[in-house]
Design a protein around this motif. Structure first.
Motif, mmCIF file in Angstrom:
data_model
loop_
_atom_site.group_PDB
_atom_site.id
_atom_site.type_symbol
_atom_site.label_atom_id
_atom_site.label_comp_id
_atom_site.label_asym_id
_atom_site.label_seq_id
_atom_site.Cartn_x
_atom_site.Cartn_y
_atom_site.Cartn_z
ATOM 1 N N PHE A 180 0.829 -1.215 0.000
ATOM 2 C CA PHE A 180 0.000 0.000 0.000
ATOM 3 C C PHE A 180 0.864 1.266 0.000
ATOM 4 N N HIS A 194 -7.784 0.661 -7.725
ATOM 5 C CA HIS A 194 -9.106 1.020 -7.200
ATOM 6 C C HIS A 194 -10.201 0.760 -8.245
ATOM 7 N N GLY A 233 -12.562 2.083 2.787
ATOM 8 C CA GLY A 233 -13.598 1.848 1.764
ATOM 9 C C GLY A 233 -13.142 2.059 0.340
ATOM 10 N N GLY A 234 -11.877 2.446 0.136
ATOM 11 C CA GLY A 234 -11.369 2.602 -1.231
ATOM 12 C C GLY A 234 -12.133 3.659 -1.996
ATOM 13 N N GLN A 237 -17.274 2.137 -3.548
ATOM 14 C CA GLN A 237 -18.323 1.374 -4.252
ATOM 15 C C GLN A 237 -19.322 0.717 -3.313
ATOM 16 N N ASP A 257 -10.426 6.249 4.533
ATOM 17 C CA ASP A 257 -9.278 5.602 3.877
ATOM 18 C C ASP A 257 -8.060 6.501 4.061
ATOM 19 N N LEU A 258 -6.925 6.039 3.562
ATOM 20 C CA LEU A 258 -5.670 6.785 3.698
ATOM 21 C C LEU A 258 -5.786 8.145 3.002
ATOM 22 N N PHE A 278 -6.166 3.235 9.854
ATOM 23 C CA PHE A 278 -6.845 2.348 10.815
ATOM 24 C C PHE A 278 -5.941 1.779 11.915
ATOM 25 N N VAL A 295 -10.396 -5.936 3.563
ATOM 26 C CA VAL A 295 -9.415 -5.170 4.330
ATOM 27 C C VAL A 295 -8.597 -6.145 5.185
ATOM 28 N N ASP A 298 -5.938 -8.450 3.898
ATOM 29 C CA ASP A 298 -4.660 -7.843 3.511
ATOM 30 C C ASP A 298 -3.642 -7.880 4.647
ATOM 31 N N TRP A 299 -4.049 -8.359 5.832
ATOM 32 C CA TRP A 299 -3.186 -8.172 6.996
ATOM 33 C C TRP A 299 -3.023 -9.463 7.803
#
Ligand code: SAM
Length: 391
Positions: A180, A194, A233-234, A237, A257-258, A278, A295, A298-299
């Protein structure tokens, strides 16, 4: 007519009778797809199958990506387009076009009619800007990472990537940044990424169509304050989808989001945008729903615990719902899509998809024990709903 000649005719008749998968009952469609795939597996010898997977798939991927680069999907007209015309428009060597277009014809991405090429349903789909972005995002990043994964694992003694900074992604992309962070420095591929997320939402079953949002969320909403926070939430959508499904619903919808992601957006009708990392305390207290889609996969568990702890601290006991919309991996006989996504998460971000048991363990480690699992009809990602019982 022999037994198998009659069967082939039956299969052809069945195929001809199916104009489109739309409108089929989702469970029936999933069962029909599974049966058709079993038929393919039964008809193909192991050697043919291995040839398809190892020799043909890489060539198809390359041809699709080149089809985007050379404007093949956008350039082919319904009346028919010659190879010379595609070469003229793209400026590419006709021999290269010819090489690339053959696998596209063989796989139905393009139709051939004598000396001209015509669009199939796949050509038309691939001509869309979102699909072109998806092809770039998946090939230029994902495919590079899976191609480099064996070398990465050979060098690290075949251990699970130790951190988000040491995955096949760094080896493949020649960077020290995590995925990211790297996207933040590569705006063109970030936009493609995205777009791929947005397309994925459009192309798959919508949670708003099968999850009982009315009973489980809206009926208990106190009609003031924040109804739903889409954490990470990007491009928004999922909030757009929610607003379209419940256009007159009271309550604030917030996308977090970032900063670079929020800055790239011009706004989101019917929702608010908020910059938020976050790994910091959640600024919105007591929302009815904290929603997370794609989300947590990804972690790693340790990172997920930090993300979740920040949400749990903000949840109002008995009222707030944590809604995680993710794959719930089966304990055995995993479908190829879920298995592939899990591999991709490992290669890009040292993470993985989770089974029901793994979700339960993760959530209970942050104090969430009131957890309910929901699976959609047919195929698709599930919903994991968690409630905080006490302060
Ligand atoms: C796989 S995308 C999913 C986006 C969206 N939820 C969806 O399903 O389309 C993951 C998202 O997490 C965001 N993200 C990554 N790190 C973050 C962080 N530290 N804080 C907030 N968002 C983050 C990314 O910018 C990206 O939008």
């Amino acid at each position: 007519m022999s037994f198998w000649e009659a069967r082939v005719k039956q299969i052809d008749d069945l195929t001809a009778s199916l104009q489109s998968p739309d409108g089929l009952n989702p469970d029936t469609r999933a069962a029909a797809l599974a049966s058709a795939r079993k038929l393919l597996d039964a008809l193909e010898s192991p050697a043919e199958r291995i040839m398809r997977d190892m020799v043909m798939y890489p060539a198809i991927l390359m041809a699709i990506r080149m089809g985007v680069q050379l404007g093949i999907f956008t350039g082919i007209r319904p009346e028919g387009t010659t190879l010379a015309k595609i070469a003229e428009t793209s400026g590419a060597d006709p021999i290269v076009i010819n090489q690339v277009i053959r696998p596209l014809v063989a796989t139905g991405y393009v139709l051939q009619d004598g000396q001209t090429f015509k669009p199939s349903a796949l050509t038309t789909a691939m001509a869309g800007s979102t699909m072109q972005a998806t092809a770039r995002a998946c090939f230029d990043v994902g495919n590079m990472c899976t191609a480099k994964a064996p070398e990465f694992f050979r060098k690290n003694n075949n251990q699970f990537p130790a951190s988000i900074n040491e995955t096949p992604f760094q080896l493949a992309m020649g960077t020290q940044l995590p995925f990211f962070g790297w996207l933040g420095e590569n705006p063109a591929l970030a936009a493609d990424f995205h777009s791929w997320m947005a397309w994925k939402e459009q192309a798959t079953l919508k949670w708003t169509d099968w999850f009982d949002i009315q009973t489980r969320i809206l009926d208990g909403f106190t009609d003031d304050g924040v109804l739903l926070v889409d954490v990470a939430g990007g491009a928004g959508q999922y909030l757009t989808q929610f607003r379209a499904r419940f256009p007159h619903q009271q309550g604030r919808l917030v996308l977090q989001d970032l900063p670079q992601v929020v800055a790239s957006m011009t706004g989101l009708p019917g929702a608010e945008l908020q910059e938020y990392d976050f790994f910091n305390p959640q600024p919105i207290q007591g929302a009815r729903v904290y929603f997370l889609h794609w989300v947590l996969h990804d972690w790693s568990d340790a990172h997920c615990r930090s993300i979740l702890a920040n949400i749990v601290a903000a949840m109002k006991p008995g009222y707030s719902r944590l809604i995680i919309h993710e794959t719930i991996l089966p304990e055995s006989d995993c479908d190829l899509m879920s298995a592939s996504m899990s591999v991709m998460m490992m290669a890009l971000v040292a993470a993985f998809e989770r089974s029901e048991g793994q979700w339960r363990e993760l959530l209970s480690s942050v104090g969430l024990t009131a957890v309910t699992f929901f699976q959609p009809p047919g195929m698709g990602e599930g919903i994991i709903e968690a409630i905080k019982l006490v302060e």
